[in-house]
Design a protein around this motif. Structure first.
Motif, PDB file in Angstrom:
ATOM      1  N   ILE A   1       0.804  -0.743   0.216  1.00  0.00           N
ATOM      2  CA  ILE A   1       0.099  -0.127  -0.268  1.00  0.00           C
ATOM      3  C   ILE A   1       1.041   1.577   0.271  1.00  0.00           C
ATOM      4  O   ILE A   1       0.862   1.944  -1.141  1.00  0.00           O
ATOM      5  CB  ILE A   1      -0.872  -0.467   1.090  1.00  0.00           C
ATOM      6  CG1 ILE A   1      -1.596  -1.198   1.451  1.00  0.00           C
ATOM      7  CG2 ILE A   1      -1.857   1.351   1.344  1.00  0.00           C
ATOM      8  CD1 ILE A   1      -2.966  -1.327  -0.117  1.00  0.00           C
ATOM      9  N   TRP A   2       1.677   1.054   0.886  1.00  0.00           N
ATOM     10  CA  TRP A   2       2.991   2.092   0.442  1.00  0.00           C
ATOM     11  C   TRP A   2       3.457   2.712  -0.666  1.00  0.00           C
ATOM     12  O   TRP A   2       3.831   3.701  -0.926  1.00  0.00           O
ATOM     13  CB  TRP A   2       3.758   2.311   2.250  1.00  0.00           C
ATOM     14  CG  TRP A   2       3.413   1.981   3.396  1.00  0.00           C
ATOM     15  CD1 TRP A   2       3.750   1.311   3.989  1.00  0.00           C
ATOM     16  CD2 TRP A   2       2.252   2.996   4.091  1.00  0.00           C
ATOM     17  NE1 TRP A   2       3.665   1.141   5.373  1.00  0.00           N
ATOM     18  CE2 TRP A   2       2.408   2.335   5.398  1.00  0.00           C
ATOM     19  CE3 TRP A   2       1.747   3.914   3.297  1.00  0.00           C
ATOM     20  CZ2 TRP A   2       1.548   2.809   6.320  1.00  0.00           C
ATOM     21  CZ3 TRP A   2       0.471   4.235   4.311  1.00  0.00           C
ATOM     22  CH2 TRP A   2       0.616   3.992   6.193  1.00  0.00           C
TER      23      TRP A   2
ATOM     24  N   ASN B   1       1.049   4.269  -3.280  1.00  0.00           N
ATOM     25  CA  ASN B   1       1.043   5.389  -2.888  1.00  0.00           C
ATOM     26  C   ASN B   1       2.128   6.077  -3.700  1.00  0.00           C
ATOM     27  O   ASN B   1       2.197   6.790  -4.192  1.00  0.00           O
ATOM     28  CB  ASN B   1       0.555   5.684  -1.672  1.00  0.00           C
ATOM     29  CG  ASN B   1      -1.032   5.310  -1.553  1.00  0.00           C
ATOM     30  OD1 ASN B   1      -2.242   5.821  -2.430  1.00  0.00           O
ATOM     31  ND2 ASN B   1      -1.306   4.439  -1.213  1.00  0.00           N
TER      32      ASN B   1
ATOM     33  N   ALA C   1       2.525  14.979  -0.877  1.00  0.00           N
ATOM     34  CA  ALA C   1       1.744  13.716  -1.013  1.00  0.00           C
ATOM     35  C   ALA C   1       3.507  11.983  -0.475  1.00  0.00           C
ATOM     36  O   ALA C   1       3.699  11.325   0.177  1.00  0.00           O
ATOM     37  CB  ALA C   1       0.515  12.752  -1.914  1.00  0.00           C
TER      38      ALA C   1
ATOM     39  N   LEU D   1       4.488  10.800   2.530  1.00  0.00           N
ATOM     40  CA  LEU D   1       4.201   8.896   2.350  1.00  0.00           C
ATOM     41  C   LEU D   1       5.722   8.739   3.323  1.00  0.00           C
ATOM     42  O   LEU D   1       5.851   7.285   3.597  1.00  0.00           O
ATOM     43  CB  LEU D   1       4.504   8.092   1.154  1.00  0.00           C
ATOM     44  CG  LEU D   1       2.587   9.185   0.667  1.00  0.00           C
ATOM     45  CD1 LEU D   1       2.506   8.391  -1.281  1.00  0.00           C
ATOM     46  CD2 LEU D   1       1.668   7.740   1.418  1.00  0.00           C
TER      47      LEU D   1
ATOM     48  N   ALA E   1      -3.430   0.812   6.889  1.00  0.00           N
ATOM     49  CA  ALA E   1      -3.158   1.995   5.854  1.00  0.00           C
ATOM     50  C   ALA E   1      -3.535   2.040   4.793  1.00  0.00           C
ATOM     51  O   ALA E   1      -2.798   3.430   3.719  1.00  0.00           O
ATOM     52  CB  ALA E   1      -2.068   0.094   5.208  1.00  0.00           C
ATOM     53  N   GLN E   2      -4.108   1.441   3.986  1.00  0.00           N
ATOM     54  CA  GLN E   2      -5.637   2.222   3.246  1.00  0.00           C
ATOM     55  C   GLN E   2      -6.240   3.740   3.681  1.00  0.00           C
ATOM     56  O   GLN E   2      -6.510   4.944   2.408  1.00  0.00           O
ATOM     57  CB  GLN E   2      -6.881   1.934   2.976  1.00  0.00           C
ATOM     58  CG  GLN E   2      -5.804   0.123   2.037  1.00  0.00           C
ATOM     59  CD  GLN E   2      -7.655  -0.548   1.702  1.00  0.00           C
ATOM     60  OE1 GLN E   2      -7.371  -0.229   2.784  1.00  0.00           O
ATOM     61  NE2 GLN E   2      -6.799  -1.447   0.160  1.00  0.00           N
TER      62      GLN E   2
ATOM     63  N   SER F   1      -3.377   6.467   3.853  1.00  0.00           N
ATOM     64  CA  SER F   1      -3.063   6.546   2.500  1.00  0.00           C
ATOM     65  C   SER F   1      -3.904   7.691   2.277  1.00  0.00           C
ATOM     66  O   SER F   1      -3.471   9.158   1.891  1.00  0.00           O
ATOM     67  CB  SER F   1      -3.153   5.427   2.002  1.00  0.00           C
ATOM     68  OG  SER F   1      -1.751   4.624   2.132  1.00  0.00           O
TER      69      SER F   1
ATOM     70  N   ILE G   1      -3.926  10.962   4.113  1.00  0.00           N
ATOM     71  CA  ILE G   1      -2.233  11.629   3.406  1.00  0.00           C
ATOM     72  C   ILE G   1      -2.750  12.200   2.663  1.00  0.00           C
ATOM     73  O   ILE G   1      -1.693  13.768   1.902  1.00  0.00           O
ATOM     74  CB  ILE G   1      -1.395  10.381   2.885  1.00  0.00           C
ATOM     75  CG1 ILE G   1      -0.120  10.278   4.497  1.00  0.00           C
ATOM     76  CG2 ILE G   1       0.300  11.241   2.297  1.00  0.00           C
ATOM     77  CD1 ILE G   1       0.863   8.925   4.713  1.00  0.00           C
ATOM     78  N   TRP G   2      -3.313  11.452   0.922  1.00  0.00           N
ATOM     79  CA  TRP G   2      -3.393  12.448  -0.482  1.00  0.00           C
ATOM     80  C   TRP G   2      -4.547  13.551   0.152  1.00  0.00           C
ATOM     81  O   TRP G   2      -4.523  15.039  -0.675  1.00  0.00           O
ATOM     82  CB  TRP G   2      -4.423  11.327  -0.879  1.00  0.00           C
ATOM     83  CG  TRP G   2      -3.024  10.691  -1.567  1.00  0.00           C
ATOM     84  CD1 TRP G   2      -3.473   9.431  -1.717  1.00  0.00           C
ATOM     85  CD2 TRP G   2      -3.118  10.966  -2.672  1.00  0.00           C
ATOM     86  NE1 TRP G   2      -2.201   9.090  -2.271  1.00  0.00           N
ATOM     87  CE2 TRP G   2      -2.261  10.092  -3.326  1.00  0.00           C
ATOM     88  CE3 TRP G   2      -2.748  12.186  -3.518  1.00  0.00           C
ATOM     89  CZ2 TRP G   2      -0.869  10.614  -4.113  1.00  0.00           C
ATOM     90  CZ3 TRP G   2      -1.395  11.713  -4.766  1.00  0.00           C
ATOM     91  CH2 TRP G   2      -0.780  10.846  -4.880  1.00  0.00           C
TER      92      TRP G   2
END
Length: 328
Positions: free
Chosen positions: A58-59, A62, A107, A111, A138-139, A142, A145-146
């Motif tokens: 996931i990390w 992204n 982003a 990240l 984690a999703q 993310s 973060i976006w």
């Protein structure tokens, strides 16, 4: 990526040295675009379609998306540099291009900070990470973060405008000097100082925690950690330094105008280094990438073999039919 003063001041540099320097940066930008899009494209393909969905994937997915979009939109800026900073794409693309640069910059940096914290927790708080480190969380992180990156990027696009000078249009910053100084300070703190401190502290904690590991693994881990910290610092520190020099040392205008594109190039380069430092050093990713490439070639060769077998099997039938007709 913000290029406020560069965009506004570059059109006056029409001397031979300035043009040679600009040509060199054009080559650098083109290399960054190709390498960044190919490298991050491979990461997106492998982590998005070939690997099992995990926290790490996931990390990396992204991060690769942010860097891929960043290098993709770099094409517009490169075209503008090639045309002596003339902006032919209109006001909407002027604002959108700045917005995408800023969003993907924030982003990407956020990240990198999340990856460092996650690795630190996995090393220093093993039990907690085992019970609380999930794909769903984690999703969610993310997505957060976006959203944070979008909020941080909106002001930079808002104060962009088209400036016409000598019948040539440029995409420039429209705010006053105080607003721009606020933006520079905000970006330096949010996109460099805080992430750098978090990344450095996280990996120092990892080194302290893993001092008792075997020597070979310990040395490899230290090399990766040092590479990550140095890459982040060397890519972003010059960019923020030159942004402050524009306010504090205006008498150094030649150094600023000449060195700013180099600092911007180093910041762009970080989008190419991320997949190498964070993904291609991962054994699981390397394994999946090799399997994916092998499957592609295997599929292509299988199609070639099938085509060859079909054509070979068709020849005897045709020959037999021809001989028979002659015999008759």
């Amino acid at each position: 990526m913000d290029t406020d003063n560069i965009t506004a001041s570059e059109p006056s540099r029409d001397d031979l040295v300035g043009r040679k320097v600009r040509t060199a940066y054009l080559v650098i930008y083109c290399v960054i675009i190709v390498v960044g899009m190919v490298g991050n494209g491979l990461v997106i393909y492998v982590t998005g379609f070939r690997m099992k969905r995990t926290v790490n994937s996931i990390w990396f997915l992204n991060l690769a998306l942010a860097d891929f979009l960043f290098t993709a939109f770099l094409i517009f800026y490169t075209i503008s540099v090639y045309q002596d900073y003339y902006w032919p794409f209109g006001l909407f693309m002027c604002k959108l291009n700045s917005f995408v640069y800023q969003v993907n910059m924030f982003a990407s940096v956020f990240l990198l900070m999340a990856i460092s914290l996650d690795r630190c927790l996995c090393t220093c708080a093993v039990v907690w990470a085992r019970n609380n480190r999930t794909v769903c969380k984690a999703q969610l992180v993310s997505v957060a973060i976006w959203l944070m990156a979008m909020v941080c990027g909106i002001p930079y696009a808002t104060f962009r405008k088209l400036l016409e000078r000598n019948r040539v249009t440029y995409c420039v910053y429209s705010g006053d000097i105080t607003q721009k100084l606020i933006f520079v300070i905000f970006r330096s703190i949010m996109a460099f100082l805080i992430p750098f401190l978090v990344i450095t502290a996280s990996y120092v904690a990892i080194v302290v925690r893993t001092r008792r590991l075997q020597s070979a693994r310990k040395q490899r881990s230290r090399r990766i950690i040092i590479s990550v910290i140095l890459a982040f610092f060397l890519c972003w520190f010059p960019f923020h330094v030159f942004r402050f020099l524009e306010f504090s040392k205006p008498q150094l205008v030649y150094i600023i105008v000449t060195g700013s594109p180099l600092a911007v190039s180093l910041a762009f380069l970080n989008s190419c280094l991320n997949p190498i430092l964070y993904v291609f050093m991962c054994d699981e990713f390397q394994k999946k990438l090799k399997q994916s490439i092998f499957l592609v070639f295997e599929s292509a060769l299988a199609e070639d073999r099938d085509t060859s077998q079909k054509s070979d099997s068709a020849v005897p039938v045709q020959s037999s039919g021809t001989v028979t007709s002659r015999h008759n």
